[in-house]
Design a protein around this motif. Sequence first.
Motif, PDB file in Angstrom:
ATOM      1  N   ALA A  42       0.817  -1.054   0.099  1.00 32.93           N
ATOM      2  CA  ALA A  42      -0.116  -0.152   0.303  1.00 32.93           C
ATOM      3  C   ALA A  42       1.209   1.042  -0.223  1.00 32.93           C
ATOM      4  CB  ALA A  42      -0.921   0.208   1.389  1.00 32.93           C
ATOM      5  N   ASN A  43       2.084   0.776   0.631  1.00 32.50           N
ATOM      6  CA  ASN A  43       3.222   2.225   0.551  1.00 32.50           C
ATOM      7  C   ASN A  43       3.346   2.465  -0.511  1.00 32.50           C
ATOM      8  OD1 ASN A  43       4.349   4.458   2.597  1.00 32.50           O
ATOM      9  ND2 ASN A  43       5.626   3.014   1.852  1.00 32.50           N
ATOM     10  N   GLU A  44       3.517   1.594  -1.499  1.00 30.90           N
ATOM     11  CA  GLU A  44       4.555   1.209  -2.608  1.00 30.90           C
ATOM     12  C   GLU A  44       3.739   2.152  -3.209  1.00 30.90           C
ATOM     13  OE1 GLU A  44       7.229  -0.930  -4.440  1.00 30.90           O
ATOM     14  OE2 GLU A  44       8.434  -1.953  -2.439  1.00 30.90           O
ATOM     15  N   VAL A  45       2.358   1.718  -3.349  1.00 31.51           N
ATOM     16  CA  VAL A  45       1.174   2.279  -4.219  1.00 31.51           C
ATOM     17  C   VAL A  45       0.987   3.734  -4.124  1.00 31.51           C
ATOM     18  CG1 VAL A  45      -1.171   2.114  -5.020  1.00 31.51           C
ATOM     19  CG2 VAL A  45       0.405   0.177  -4.607  1.00 31.51           C
ATOM     20  N   ALA A  46       0.787   4.247  -3.088  1.00 28.06           N
ATOM     21  CA  ALA A  46       0.296   5.789  -2.183  1.00 28.06           C
ATOM     22  C   ALA A  46       1.239   6.679  -2.785  1.00 28.06           C
ATOM     23  CB  ALA A  46      -0.203   4.876  -0.812  1.00 28.06           C
ATOM     24  N   THR A  86      -0.892  13.706   2.806  1.00 27.78           N
ATOM     25  CA  THR A  86      -1.357  13.725   4.039  1.00 27.78           C
ATOM     26  C   THR A  86      -2.780  12.247   3.699  1.00 27.78           C
ATOM     27  OG1 THR A  86      -2.543  15.129   3.992  1.00 27.78           O
ATOM     28  CG2 THR A  86      -1.067  15.050   5.184  1.00 27.78           C
ATOM     29  N   ALA A  87      -2.612  11.902   2.302  1.00 27.70           N
ATOM     30  CA  ALA A  87      -3.485  10.963   1.896  1.00 27.70           C
ATOM     31  C   ALA A  87      -2.704   9.629   1.445  1.00 27.70           C
ATOM     32  CB  ALA A  87      -3.980  10.600   0.298  1.00 27.70           C
ATOM     33  N   ILE A  88      -1.053   9.343   1.717  1.00 29.38           N
ATOM     34  CA  ILE A  88      -0.674   8.376   1.698  1.00 29.38           C
ATOM     35  C   ILE A  88      -0.187   7.887   2.802  1.00 29.38           C
ATOM     36  CG2 ILE A  88       1.632   7.578   2.298  1.00 29.38           C
ATOM     37  CD1 ILE A  88       3.253  10.094   0.812  1.00 29.38           C
ATOM     38  N   PRO A  89      -0.318   7.825   4.436  1.00 31.54           N
ATOM     39  CA  PRO A  89      -0.988   6.958   5.542  1.00 31.54           C
ATOM     40  C   PRO A  89      -2.358   7.023   5.790  1.00 31.54           C
ATOM     41  CG  PRO A  89      -0.732   9.462   6.385  1.00 31.54           C
ATOM     42  CD  PRO A  89      -0.265   9.156   5.170  1.00 31.54           C
ATOM     43  N   GLN A  90      -3.262   7.322   4.674  1.00 35.69           N
ATOM     44  CA  GLN A  90      -4.830   7.192   4.469  1.00 35.69           C
ATOM     45  C   GLN A  90      -5.105   6.122   3.973  1.00 35.69           C
ATOM     46  OE1 GLN A  90      -6.847  11.397   3.572  1.00 35.69           O
ATOM     47  NE2 GLN A  90      -5.320  12.057   5.378  1.00 35.69           N
ATOM     48  N   VAL A  91      -4.342   5.701   3.067  1.00 38.33           N
ATOM     49  CA  VAL A  91      -4.739   4.441   2.065  1.00 38.33           C
ATOM     50  C   VAL A  91      -4.297   3.617   2.626  1.00 38.33           C
ATOM     51  CG1 VAL A  91      -3.838   3.663  -0.102  1.00 38.33           C
ATOM     52  CG2 VAL A  91      -4.786   6.171  -0.099  1.00 38.33           C
ATOM     53  N   ILE A  92      -2.444   3.810   3.037  1.00 36.75           N
ATOM     54  CA  ILE A  92      -2.133   2.421   4.028  1.00 36.75           C
ATOM     55  C   ILE A  92      -3.378   1.914   5.145  1.00 36.75           C
ATOM     56  CG2 ILE A  92      -0.396   1.704   5.220  1.00 36.75           C
ATOM     57  CD1 ILE A  92       1.097   3.803   4.019  1.00 36.75           C
ATOM     58  N   ALA A  93      -3.913   2.686   6.146  1.00 41.14           N
ATOM     59  CA  ALA A  93      -4.372   2.479   6.802  1.00 41.14           C
ATOM     60  C   ALA A  93      -6.069   1.908   6.859  1.00 41.14           C
ATOM     61  CB  ALA A  93      -4.897   3.474   7.710  1.00 41.14           C
ATOM     62  N   GLN A  94      -6.790   1.242   4.961  1.00 41.65           N
ATOM     63  CA  GLN A  94      -7.672   1.649   4.226  1.00 41.65           C
ATOM     64  C   GLN A  94      -6.971   0.052   4.085  1.00 41.65           C
ATOM     65  OE1 GLN A  94      -9.590   3.690   2.055  1.00 41.65           O
ATOM     66  NE2 GLN A  94      -9.614   5.708   2.784  1.00 41.65           N
ATOM     67  N   VAL A  95      -6.117  -0.471   3.575  1.00 39.28           N
ATOM     68  CA  VAL A  95      -5.515  -1.177   3.370  1.00 39.28           C
ATOM     69  C   VAL A  95      -5.313  -2.724   4.285  1.00 39.28           C
ATOM     70  CG1 VAL A  95      -3.293  -2.482   2.045  1.00 39.28           C
ATOM     71  CG2 VAL A  95      -4.516  -0.450   1.278  1.00 39.28           C
ATOM     72  N   LEU A  96      -4.241  -1.715   5.615  1.00 39.83           N
ATOM     73  CA  LEU A  96      -4.300  -2.772   6.736  1.00 39.83           C
ATOM     74  C   LEU A  96      -6.184  -3.215   7.359  1.00 39.83           C
ATOM     75  CD1 LEU A  96      -1.392  -1.147   8.668  1.00 39.83           C
ATOM     76  CD2 LEU A  96      -1.537  -3.304   6.876  1.00 39.83           C
ATOM     77  N   ALA A  97      -6.810  -2.058   6.854  1.00 35.74           N
ATOM     78  CA  ALA A  97      -8.125  -2.764   7.678  1.00 35.74           C
ATOM     79  C   ALA A  97      -8.813  -3.897   6.641  1.00 35.74           C
ATOM     80  CB  ALA A  97      -8.974  -1.527   7.481  1.00 35.74           C
ATOM     81  N   LYS A  98      -7.661  -3.838   5.805  1.00 30.74           N
ATOM     82  CA  LYS A  98      -9.477  -5.452   4.951  1.00 30.74           C
ATOM     83  C   LYS A  98      -7.684  -5.863   4.514  1.00 30.74           C
ATOM     84  CE  LYS A  98     -11.308  -1.165   2.132  1.00 30.74           C
ATOM     85  NZ  LYS A  98     -11.676  -0.661   1.250  1.00 30.74           N
ATOM     86  N   THR A  99      -7.476  -6.340   5.413  1.00 32.29           N
ATOM     87  CA  THR A  99      -6.317  -7.278   4.938  1.00 32.29           C
ATOM     88  C   THR A  99      -5.921  -8.462   6.093  1.00 32.29           C
ATOM     89  OG1 THR A  99      -4.533  -5.340   4.077  1.00 32.29           O
ATOM     90  CG2 THR A  99      -3.724  -7.939   5.385  1.00 32.29           C
ATOM     91  N   GLU A 100      -6.553  -9.679   5.975  1.00 28.15           N
ATOM     92  CA  GLU A 100      -6.841 -10.600   6.994  1.00 28.15           C
ATOM     93  C   GLU A 100      -5.170 -11.422   6.852  1.00 28.15           C
ATOM     94  OE1 GLU A 100      -9.068 -13.711   5.044  1.00 28.15           O
ATOM     95  OE2 GLU A 100     -10.600 -12.108   4.470  1.00 28.15           O
ATOM     96  N   ALA A 101      -5.224 -11.809   8.535  1.00 25.15           N
ATOM     97  CA  ALA A 101      -3.519 -12.199   8.616  1.00 25.15           C
ATOM     98  C   ALA A 101      -3.175 -13.756   7.517  1.00 25.15           C
ATOM     99  CB  ALA A 101      -4.145 -13.165   9.760  1.00 25.15           C
ATOM    100  N   ALA A 102      -1.859 -13.792   7.769  1.00 26.54           N
ATOM    101  CA  ALA A 102      -1.088 -14.632   6.836  1.00 26.54           C
ATOM    102  C   ALA A 102      -0.026 -14.910   7.319  1.00 26.54           C
ATOM    103  CB  ALA A 102      -0.862 -14.297   4.784  1.00 26.54           C
ATOM    104  N   LYS A 103       0.532 -16.454   6.990  1.00 23.53           N
ATOM    105  CA  LYS A 103       2.149 -16.679   6.386  1.00 23.53           C
ATOM    106  C   LYS A 103       1.917 -17.295   5.745  1.00 23.53           C
ATOM    107  CE  LYS A 103       4.710 -18.755  10.986  1.00 23.53           C
ATOM    108  NZ  LYS A 103       5.016 -19.379  12.239  1.00 23.53           N
TER     109      LYS A 103
END
Length: 391
Positions: free
Chosen positions: A331-335, A347-364
């Motif tokens: 998300a950071n690279e895209v933003a 100031t939209a950079i952290p907003q985009v990242i926060a939105q993507v993180l909120a939609k991310t599921e745990a993975a290993k």
Amino acid sequence: MRSVAILGATGSIGENSLAVLSRHPDQFRIETLTGSTSADRMALLCREHQPATAVLADAAAANRLQTLLGTHSTTRVLAGTEALVEVATAADTDIVVAGIVGGAGLESTYAAVAAGKTVLLANKEALVMAGRLLLAAAKTSGAHIIPIDSEQNAMHQCMPHSAGGINLEGVQRILLTGSGGPFLHHSEDTLASVTPDQACNHPRWRMGRKISVDSATLMNKGLEYIETSYLFDLSPEQIEVVIHPQSIVHSMVTYLDGSVLAQMATPDMRVPIAYALGFPQRITSGADPLNLLNQEPLTFLPPDETRFPCLALARAALEQGEGHCIALNAANEVAVAAFLARQIQFTAIPQVIAQVLAKTEAAKPNSIDSVLLLDQAARGTAQSCLNQLGI
Ligand code: NDP
Ligand code: MG
């Protein structure tokens, strides 16, 4: 004589690596240089350093390079991302400088580690995306990873070493320093209108545009927080970020007995690169010596996470796990690319990242291919967030 491949030779880390290597032609042979699209710059570097192989990831740029070099050149020109992996693992290469920017460097960095090379690691995004897999591969192959990111290099210098490598016994905590970037003293309401050129005008370091923006948002410190945790197997509670605007102390290691070891130098990437190339010996870097008597006072202050939310986002991602670290980086690279293209505000950079993180599921993920799939998915999510902003 050890032979060196520089991945990302046409960039800032590449330039600094070549500057140090050129001082020591008796110790190092420049075997391979790689870039992406910069054919003209690569042609200049090939004429100057006469590498056996030059790779450009972009096929049209590689064609142009071949034309620029002509038929009499002794440098073999290769194209494509597979060629990056080929040169990173070539039998006649001892040292690989991982200096490609972003997730684009992951496959070649991983390949070099898995092939047991000495890897001088600048490409911190690779560790953020796949730290566990990279370190496991190093353990299996015997690869030696030496960080050249200045802070992690400082930690490497201040940590106890034993025959088996770094020995963390007695180490209590890390103080990870950062300059605070060009907007350290900007008020919150002025940050929305800063331009890409202002963001890239770093007060202490001349770097590529992506990492310069990361420094301005403090995401660079966030990525380094994750990088440090993986590289030295430290828990998040053991790492504290400290803003140090003069960039003279490059990080500190705190020991159980209360001792704090700091590595200091003028802010010049040739210092960590020379340390890593020479390790365990010391070789000259060409950097100006540090003169503490002519130096403005050294100051330290806590990061302001209200004006710069990226650090807290990175800390949260590390706590949430690997899937979130991959999403954070993607998300950071895209933003950042959208900000550099003047499509979104700073100031939209952290907003985009926060939105993507909120939609991310745990993975290993259990392979680099799985990491790349998660990376692609997170980039897609980030792009839809941008679309919602009207981009
Ligand atoms: P630059 O933008 O200056 O250089 C990036 C390099 O990567 C160039 O050689 C570029 O080629 C190449 N590259 C870009 N995209 C691709 C791709 N898709 N495939 C293959 N190669 C590609 O970046 P920096 O040198 O500043 O940073 C490189 C890495 O080092 C980053 O991870 C950064 O965080 C880290 N780092 C940098 C520091 C610095 O002082 N610069 C300090 C600490 C860490 P081309 O020129 O053809 O586009
Ligand atoms: Mg750094």
